[in-house]
Design an enzyme around this catalytic site. Structure first.
Site, PDB file in Angstrom:
ATOM      1  CG  ASP A  62      -1.860   1.121   1.319  1.00 24.09           C
ATOM      2  OD1 ASP A  62      -1.611   2.162   0.675  1.00 24.09           O
ATOM      3  OD2 ASP A  62      -2.870   0.980   2.031  1.00 24.09           O
ATOM      4  CB  VAL A  63       1.910   3.720  -2.615  1.00 23.19           C
ATOM      5  CG1 VAL A  63       2.451   2.706  -3.611  1.00 23.19           C
ATOM      6  CG2 VAL A  63       0.577   4.290  -3.059  1.00 23.19           C
ATOM      7  CG  ASN A  89       0.022   2.622 -12.731  1.00 24.52           C
ATOM      8  OD1 ASN A  89      -0.455   3.247 -13.676  1.00 24.52           O
ATOM      9  ND2 ASN A  89      -0.617   1.620 -12.148  1.00 24.52           N
ATOM     10  CB  SER A 142      -6.638  15.111 -14.457  1.00 22.77           C
ATOM     11  OG  SER A 142      -7.669  14.583 -15.250  1.00 22.77           O
ATOM     12  CE1 TYR A 153      -6.752  10.656 -10.817  1.00 23.52           C
ATOM     13  CE2 TYR A 153      -7.230  12.145 -12.625  1.00 23.52           C
ATOM     14  CZ  TYR A 153      -6.734  10.943 -12.167  1.00 23.52           C
ATOM     15  OH  TYR A 153      -6.218  10.025 -13.055  1.00 23.52           O
ATOM     16  CB  THR A 188      -8.387   1.117 -16.510  1.00 24.04           C
ATOM     17  OG1 THR A 188      -8.788   2.371 -15.932  1.00 24.04           O
ATOM     18  CG2 THR A 188      -7.226   1.351 -17.459  1.00 24.04           C
TER      19      THR A 188
HETATM   20  N1  LIG Z   1      -7.875   5.245 -16.831  1.00 24.67           N
HETATM   21  C1  LIG Z   1      -7.698   6.512 -17.175  1.00 24.67           C
HETATM   22  O1  LIG Z   1      -8.496   7.118 -17.934  1.00 24.67           O
HETATM   23  C2  LIG Z   1      -6.490   7.262 -16.671  1.00 24.67           C
HETATM   24  C3  LIG Z   1      -6.151   8.474 -17.302  1.00 24.67           C
HETATM   25  C4  LIG Z   1      -5.039   9.184 -16.832  1.00 24.67           C
HETATM   26  C5  LIG Z   1      -4.292   8.686 -15.785  1.00 24.67           C
HETATM   27  N2  LIG Z   1      -4.641   7.505 -15.190  1.00 24.67           N
HETATM   28  C6  LIG Z   1      -3.822   7.038 -14.090  1.00 24.67           C
HETATM   29  O2  LIG Z   1      -3.325   5.762 -14.396  1.00 24.67           O
HETATM   30  C7  LIG Z   1      -2.987   5.098 -13.185  1.00 24.67           C
HETATM   31  C8  LIG Z   1      -3.529   3.684 -13.253  1.00 24.67           C
HETATM   32  O3  LIG Z   1      -4.945   3.733 -13.267  1.00 24.67           O
HETATM   33  P1  LIG Z   1      -5.847   2.757 -14.158  1.00 24.67           P
HETATM   34  O4  LIG Z   1      -6.614   3.610 -15.083  1.00 24.67           O
HETATM   35  O5  LIG Z   1      -5.023   1.658 -14.681  1.00 24.67           O
HETATM   36  O6  LIG Z   1      -6.923   2.264 -13.092  1.00 24.67           O
HETATM   37  P2  LIG Z   1      -6.947   0.990 -12.132  1.00 24.67           P
HETATM   38  O7  LIG Z   1      -7.046  -0.240 -12.943  1.00 24.67           O
HETATM   39  O8  LIG Z   1      -7.991   1.286 -11.137  1.00 24.67           O
HETATM   40  O9  LIG Z   1      -5.502   1.000 -11.468  1.00 24.67           O
HETATM   41  C9  LIG Z   1      -5.177   1.691 -10.301  1.00 24.67           C
HETATM   42  C10 LIG Z   1      -4.265   0.784  -9.488  1.00 24.67           C
HETATM   43  O10 LIG Z   1      -3.770   1.503  -8.358  1.00 24.67           O
HETATM   44  C11 LIG Z   1      -3.746   0.611  -7.272  1.00 24.67           C
HETATM   45  N3  LIG Z   1      -3.815   1.363  -6.026  1.00 24.67           N
HETATM   46  C12 LIG Z   1      -4.790   2.213  -5.614  1.00 24.67           C
HETATM   47  N4  LIG Z   1      -4.512   2.665  -4.377  1.00 24.67           N
HETATM   48  C13 LIG Z   1      -3.333   2.086  -4.013  1.00 24.67           C
HETATM   49  C14 LIG Z   1      -2.529   2.142  -2.861  1.00 24.67           C
HETATM   50  N5  LIG Z   1      -2.877   2.876  -1.790  1.00 24.67           N
HETATM   51  N6  LIG Z   1      -1.377   1.432  -2.826  1.00 24.67           N
HETATM   52  C15 LIG Z   1      -1.021   0.679  -3.894  1.00 24.67           C
HETATM   53  N7  LIG Z   1      -1.730   0.574  -5.005  1.00 24.67           N
HETATM   54  C16 LIG Z   1      -2.887   1.270  -5.059  1.00 24.67           C
HETATM   55  C17 LIG Z   1      -4.938  -0.320  -7.472  1.00 24.67           C
HETATM   56  O11 LIG Z   1      -4.683  -1.600  -6.917  1.00 24.67           O
HETATM   57  P3  LIG Z   1      -5.160  -2.053  -5.450  1.00 24.67           P
HETATM   58  O12 LIG Z   1      -6.550  -1.505  -5.265  1.00 24.67           O
HETATM   59  O13 LIG Z   1      -5.106  -3.536  -5.499  1.00 24.67           O
HETATM   60  O14 LIG Z   1      -4.155  -1.466  -4.522  1.00 24.67           O
HETATM   61  C18 LIG Z   1      -5.005  -0.443  -8.992  1.00 24.67           C
HETATM   62  O15 LIG Z   1      -4.336  -1.589  -9.446  1.00 24.67           O
HETATM   63  C19 LIG Z   1      -3.589   5.932 -12.063  1.00 24.67           C
HETATM   64  O16 LIG Z   1      -2.577   6.703 -11.452  1.00 24.67           O
HETATM   65  C20 LIG Z   1      -4.574   6.830 -12.795  1.00 24.67           C
HETATM   66  O17 LIG Z   1      -4.809   8.035 -12.100  1.00 24.67           O
HETATM   67  C21 LIG Z   1      -5.718   6.784 -15.623  1.00 24.67           C
END
Ligand SMILES: NC(=O)c1ccc[n+]([C@@H]2O[C@H](COP(=O)([O-])OP(=O)(O)OC[C@H]3O[C@@H](n4cnc5c(N)ncnc54)[C@H](OP(=O)(O)O)[C@@H]3O)[C@@H](O)[C@H]2O)c1
Length: 255
Positions: A62-63, A89, A142, A153, A188
Site C-alpha cells: 500500500d503506497v 502508477n 488532469s 485528483y 480500465t
Molecule cells: N484510466 C484513465 O483514464 C487514466 C487516465 C489518466 C491517468 N490515469 C492514471 O493511471 C494510473 C492507473 O490507473 P488505471 O486507469 O489503470 O486504473 P486501475 O485499474 O484502477 O488501477 C489503479 C491501481 O492503483 C492501485 N492502487 C490504488 N490505491 C493504491 C494504494 N494505496 N497502494 C497501492 N496501489 C494502489 C490499485 O490496486 P489495489 O486496489 O489492489 O491497490 C489499482 O491496481 C492511475 O494513477 C490513474 O490516475 C488513468
C-alpha cells in the site's frame, strides 16, 4: 518484441490492473524482471501468470504506508540485486469538487497519488543512482489542466507532474532520468463509470480526436519507451498520451 529490458529490474505500483498491469506485461515481454505491487494480492497473482521473456513477481504494498514502501524496496534490492526502473502508477479516481470532497477523501487522494510517488521515489533513489536507472510517473491530462468535478485528483496529479520535473532536475547529474506520461481517458476499472454512462461517454468521445479511449497497452508502450535506453536523453518530460486531446484550445467544435 525487442529486448530493451533484459537484465533490468523494474518495480510498478498499482500493477495488478489497468495501465500498471499492461506495463508489467510490456516490460516483461521485453525481458524485464518486474515486481508488481498493489493492495489486492489476487490481482497481482493474475498479472504474474503472464508468460513472457522476463518474469513478473507479485508483492503486496500500500503506497500510503511509507514504512512499508521502504521495506518492500529494500526487499526487492536484496532479492534481485538492483533496481533499474520504477513506475509510479498507483492511483484512485476523481472525487468531486472541493465542497464535495471530504477530509478523508482529500487525504487519501494526496497520500496515494502524490505522497505515494514521493516516498517510492525517495526510497528508490539510492538504488537508481547505483544503476543509473529511471522513474516514470503516471500522471494524467488532469495533471496538466483542470477538470470540472475532480479537484483533489487535479491537485494530486498536478503535484505529480511538477514533482517529476523537480526530480529530473535534482537527480539528472546522478544519471537518473525522471519522466511522466499524461494519459487521457483509458479503458480500465477506473473509467468503467464512463463506459456505463452513454451520455458521459459521448461527451468524452466528442473531445477525443480518435473518437475512442486509449487501451492500457497504448499507455504502457509510451511508459516502456520512457523507461528504456531509447529515451536515454529524455528527462523531465511529461508525455501526453491523449490521442490529440491537448491539441485543442478548449473551444467547442466549429466544424
Ligand atoms: N484510466 C484513465 O483514464 C487514466 C487516465 C489518466 C491517468 N490515469 C492514471 O493511471 C494510473 C492507473 O490507473 P488505471 O486507469 O489503470 O486504473 P486501475 O485499474 O484502477 O488501477 C489503479 C491501481 O492503483 C492501485 N492502487 C490504488 N490505491 C493504491 C494504494 N494505496 N497502494 C497501492 N496501489 C494502489 C490499485 O490496486 P489495489 O486496489 O489492489 O491497490 C489499482 O491496481 C492511475 O494513477 C490513474 O490516475 C488513468
Amino acid at each position: 518484441m525487442s529486448d530493451r529490458f533484459t537484465n533490468k529490474i523494474a518495480m510498478i505500483t498499482g500493477g495488478g490492473t489497468g495501465i500498471g498491469a499492461a506495463t508489467a506485461r510490456r516490460l516483461a515481454d521485453e525481458g524485464a524482471t518486474v515486481v508488481v505491487t498493489g493492495r489486492r494480492l489476487e490481482k497481482l497473482h493474475d498479472v504474474a501468470r503472464h508468460q513472457a521473456k522476463g518474469t513478473i513477481a507479485p508483492r503486496q504494498l500500500d503506497v500510503t504506508d511509507p514504512a512499508a514502501v521502504e521495506t518492500v524496496i529494500g526487499e526487492i534490492v536484496d532479492e534481485y540485486g538492483a533496481l533499474d526502473v520504477v513506475v509510479n502508477n498507483a492511483g484512485i479516481g476523481p472525487a468531486g469538487t472541493v465542497e464535495q470532497t471530504t477530509d478523508t477523501a482529500w487525504a487519501t487522494m494526496i497520500a496515494t497519488v502524490l505522497s505515494g510517488a514521493f516516498y517510492v521515489s525517495k526510497f528508490a533513489l539510492p538504488h537508481l543512482k547505483a544503476t543509473r536507472g529511471n522513474i516514470v510517473n503516471v500522471s494524467s491530462v488532469s495533471g496538466l489542466g483542470g477538470d470540472w468535478g475532480a479537484a483533489s485528483y487535479n491537485a494530486a496529479k498536478g503535484g505529480l507532474t511538477n514533482l517529476t520535473r523537480a526530480l529530473a532536475l535534482d537527480h539528472g547529474a546522478s544519471g537518473i532520468r525522471v519522466n511522466a506520461v499524461a494519459p487521457s481517458l483509458t479503458q480500465t476499472d477506473m473509467t468503467a463509470k464512463v463506459d456505463a454512462d452513454p451520455e458521459l461517454r459521448a461527451k468524452f468521445m466528442d473531445r477525443l480526436p480518435p473518437g475512442r479511449a486509449a487501451k492500457p497497452e497504448e499507455v504502457a508502450a509510451a511508459i516502456s519507451f520512457l523507461a528504456s535506453d531509447d529515451a536515454s536523453f529524455v528527462n523531465g518530460v511529461i508525455l501526453p498520451v491523449d490521442g490529440g486531446l491537448g491539441a485543442s484550445n478548449g473551444q467547442p467544435r466549429l466544424g
